[in-house]
Enzyme design. Structure first.
Site, mmCIF file in Angstrom:
data_model
loop_
_atom_site.group_PDB
_atom_site.id
_atom_site.type_symbol
_atom_site.label_atom_id
_atom_site.label_comp_id
_atom_site.label_asym_id
_atom_site.label_seq_id
_atom_site.Cartn_x
_atom_site.Cartn_y
_atom_site.Cartn_z
ATOM 1 N N GLU A 190 0.806 -1.230 0.000
ATOM 2 C CA GLU A 190 0.000 0.000 0.000
ATOM 3 C C GLU A 190 0.838 1.278 0.000
ATOM 4 O O GLU A 190 0.426 2.299 0.557
ATOM 5 C CB GLU A 190 -0.979 -0.014 1.186
ATOM 6 N N GLU A 275 -5.817 -7.754 -1.290
ATOM 7 C CA GLU A 275 -6.219 -7.598 0.107
ATOM 8 C C GLU A 275 -7.625 -7.035 0.137
ATOM 9 O O GLU A 275 -7.918 -6.021 -0.483
ATOM 10 C CB GLU A 275 -5.285 -6.697 0.908
#
Length: 801
Positions: A190, A275
């Protein structure tokens, strides 16, 4: 917590039993189906086009969420692992994503690096390789995927550097040595991408003998796939495009719809939901199955990874009920298998990676997302197939007709179901019906709130192991660390930042000690804090904790007590700290989950120096806190803010100090929080539970002070309680001025935390104060939150101890 779209009150057992019974009664085949609001015909045509299914997985990491599983008793540990990985038993996971530890907190803990200092590699660090070995022993076909959230601080040039590439290759070497074949490797979780770094990573992997390892980019959004459209070298380096939380609502969202982008879909490489989740193990089940089916329908994503695998963490940490299961009590062996496990099983036990989605056999029931979805996948043998139907957004029963063609088996199909909207053990992974098609066609009725797997395959099953009862960790408790192997973590000790590992004791002491071995600040994923580690039961109340400390360098060591609710980043936790430096300077500090802190006392004792052993102690008895050094009392203070919690050890910064002989001995009884009225700054008015009610959602109001139970509040660990309920900001997560305040079941949420700041009550999550709107003196006026302004309508006087 006030209700959210994915939170429902528990259903009575009788209600759940009747629901399951009605589901079986309404399940009809051919002939006249039960009355249905919508009819859908599914074309299961084996010649239909569609993308290749890559599998369903979960994530161990991001971070520390599997930590306590390693310390479970062997019997219960094996049961939990079976529920996660054993084929035909539970979640039957097809892939497992592992955190590549970097010595920094990445949500619920700090996972240790294999290389704390440059060139010194320890392949036995942490528990991820152990977990992978356990998964592989149960399912030899499981695939592994490595991803870094943080990285050790010795790396030069930041994360997107050659040093990091070399570190990842060292990690792959450890994985190989430990018998963990890694198929997929990502970049930085991320944190975007660096196209040249991925190109260099591909070259380095090939040169190191890892040409078979496939690169996933960028574990954030779809930007990397967009960039690859005009960068052929980058495109050639990457095998899979993976994005996070692409289903509606993002992190923890409802997943009613999902999205990728045109460039990603046109690229031709597999698209992964690398995710998703962040949902309670029970209430998150509807969103989980929606993300899988709608992820393909809406965004052509062919793989799904739930975050996290399991909440094997202490219950006072963030996300303590999030995952496929929970296991936060290793001393008792207690665990809970969540509905997320069975929602996952409805896919994994009926499909395999390499199967093909059939686009003609996939769509929305009745053409509308409000009715639910279906996807059909065919086996590599081109005969077996499974159709998965979810009705989580439906409001009525529906008729489904499946027409089989294109070489798919027209033989008997088996129907399994799970009630995900109102989960219970009896309605999870139920073999509901066997159906023999007529001329390749059959009809069934599906009920709202379910996921169904309609399959020609066999071998499915549901585990039967049960958990023992939960129990507190008994006191006294002690650990001299003599049985802890060098370079491993001590039993029950859960690192929040840095890395605390067993090492041979130094400075004249023999045997094993625990040392903070991260020498410099890591490359972090979330904000920094001092290095510290927690241990014990959050219900501990009155006790004395002692530990021997060896300050290896000039600096300050910490002994922590009554550690309660932790928020993010990890340094934001309700607890008391006793800090002592090599110069003898000391302080007792009260720390809040909002991140603020208050020094309760400070002073100086004789210098501790460096390279010598000293004993620090903290005693909690009721509201009295006593700090000691080498058995001598340094200070005694009184504070009633936190009355229970864990213990911990730490350092200020990243000193490599040592700790030994940790002991926690019980005090007398249980600390009782102060109880009584909360009086307003407006004369004669008190905070009041309307009608003394215990119904969730009852308004918290001002009323004439009258000494009744409706005005008898306790302040316990940051929560304000009345009649067994907690003072709650309506609509968890809402922080706007004017949001009303009510009472609700106590759940430890941030919307139920109140911090004293002088005579005001501040909610740390919103930063706003409890407020009597308009300075009202009218009985029944509901209180709210508002920007703190110091007015008399925000003055509240709590009961004293």
């Amino acid at each position: 917590m006030s209700p959210t779209p994915t939170t429902r009150p528990p259903r009575p057992l009788l209600y759940l039993a009747l629901t399951a019974l009605l589901a079986s009664v309404f399940f009809t085949v051919s002939g006249t189906p039960a009355r249905a609001a919508t009819s859908t015909t599914i074309s299961a045509n084996g010649n239909s086009g569609g993308r290749t299914f890559d599998g369903i997985g979960a994530i161990s990491g991001g971070g520390g969420n599997s930590r306590l599983l390693r310390d479970y008793p062997a019997a219960q540990q094996s049961q939990i692992l079976d529920y996660l990985f054993k084929p035909g038993y539970g979640a039957d996971l097809q892939m497992l994503k592992l955190e590549i530890g970097g010595d920094a907190n990445s949500t619920d803990g700090s996972e240790p690096s294999i290389e704390h200092t440059r060139g010194v590699v320890n392949c036995n660090a942490g528990y991820e390789f152990w977990l992978a070995q356990q998964a592989k022993a149960r399912n030899p076909n499981i695939a592994f995927y490595g991803l870094a959230w943080a990285a050790p601080g010795w790396i030069n040039g930041g994360f997107w550097s050659t040093d990091t590439i070399n570190y990842l290759i060292s990690w792959l070497g450890c994985a190989k040595a430990d018998g963990v074949p890694v198929t997929y490797l990502g970049g930085w979780n991320e944190r975007g991408y660096d196209a040249n770094w991925y190109i260099n990573l591909r070259t380095a992997l090939n040169n190191a003998g890892y040409s078979g390892v496939k690169i996933v980019a960028d574990d954030s959004g779809w930007d990397a796939a967009d960039a690859a459209a005009s960068n052929s070298a980058f495109n050639n380096a990457v095998s899979i495009w993976g994005a996070h939380y692409s289903c509606q609502g993002g992190d923890g969202g409802n997943a009613n719809t999902c999205s990728s982008d045109s460039a990603a879909q046109a690229n031709g490489k597999p698209l992964w939901d690398s995710e998703q989740g962040s949902q309670d193990m029970n209430t998150g089940a509807p969103a989980l199955i929606r993300a899988i089916t709608r992820g393909y329908l809406d965004a052509k994503m062919v793989s799904y990874f739930n975050w996290p695998l399991i909440a094997a963490i202490y219950p006072n940490l963030p996300y303590a009920t999030v995952g496929l299961a929970t296991a936060g009590s290793p001393w008792s062996g207690a665990y809970t298998i969540g509905a997320n496990t069975w929602a996952t099983a409805q896919v994994t036990q009926f499909t395999q990676p390499g199967w093909k989605f059939l686009d003609a056999g996939s769509g929305y029931l009745g053409g509308s997302e409000s009715n639910g979805t279906y996807v059909t996948l065919k086996s590599t043998n081109n005969s077996d197939y499974t159709t998965i139907v979810e009705t989580t957004t439906a409001s009525a029963a529906q008729s489904v007709t499946i027409n089989v063609s294109g070489g798919l088996s027209t033989g008997q199909v088996h129907v399994w179901s799970t009630n995900v909207n109102n989960p219970s053990s009896g309605s999870s992974l139920v073999h509901a019906q066997d159906i023999t098609p007529s001329n390749g066609s059959y009809t069934l009725t599906v009920q709202p709130g379910y996921v169904y797997s309609i399959t020609t395959t066999t071998g499915q099953g549901k585990g039967t192991a049960t958990s023992p009862a939960n129990a507190a960790l008994a006191l006294p408790y002690s650990d001299n660390f003599e049985s802890t192997a060098t370079n491993t973590e001590a039993k029950y000790l859960s690192d929040m930042q840095g890395s605390f590992e067993a090492q041979p004791c130094a400075d004249g002491r023999s045997g094993q000690c625990v040392q903070q071995v991260t020498p410099v600040i890591p490359i972090e994923w979330q904000n920094d804090s001092d290095a510290f580690s927690l241990i014990g039961d959050p219900t501990w109340s009155n006790y004395t904790v002692k530990v021997d400390v060896d300050l290896r360098q000039a600096g300050t060591a910490e002994l922590l007590g009554r550690a309660g609710t932790q928020s993010r980043p990890q340094g934001n936790q309700n607890l008391y700290k006793f800090r002592v430096s090599n110069t003898g300077a000391w302080s007792i500090v009260k720390n809040y989950s909002s991140g603020s802190s208050t020094t309760l006392a400070s002073g100086t004792v004789g210098a501790l120096g460096t390279g010598s052993w000293h004993t620090l102690g903290l005693t909690f008895q009721g509201t009295q806190i006593t700090a000691t050094v080498d058995g001598g009392t340094v200070s005694t203070v009184n504070d009633s803010t936190f009355l229970s919690g864990q213990v911990g050890i730490g350092v200020v910064g990243y000193q490599t100090d040592m700790f030994d002989n940790l002991t926690i001995t019980p005090g007398n009884g249980t600390a009782q929080p102060p109880s009584g009225p909360i009086t307003s700054g407006i004369a004669g008015k008190c905070l009041d539970d309307n009608g003394g009610s215990t119904v969730n959602g009852t308004k918290a109001q001002i009323w004439d002070c009258n000494g009744t139970g409706a005005q008898t509040w306790t302040y316990n660990g940051g929560a304000l309680q009345v009649n067994g309920k907690c003072l709650d900001i309506t609509g968890a997560g809402t922080t706007a001025n004017g949001t009303l305040v009510e009472i609700w079941d106590c759940n430890g949420g941030g919307n139920q935390q109140w911090q004293q700041n002088g005579n005001t009550l501040v909610n740390p999550d919103s930063g706003r104060c409890l407020d009597d709107p308009g300075f009202s003196a009218t009985n029944g006026t509901q209180v709210e939150i508002w920007d703190c302004n110091g007015g008399v309508n925000q003055q509240w006087h709590l009961p004293s101890a």
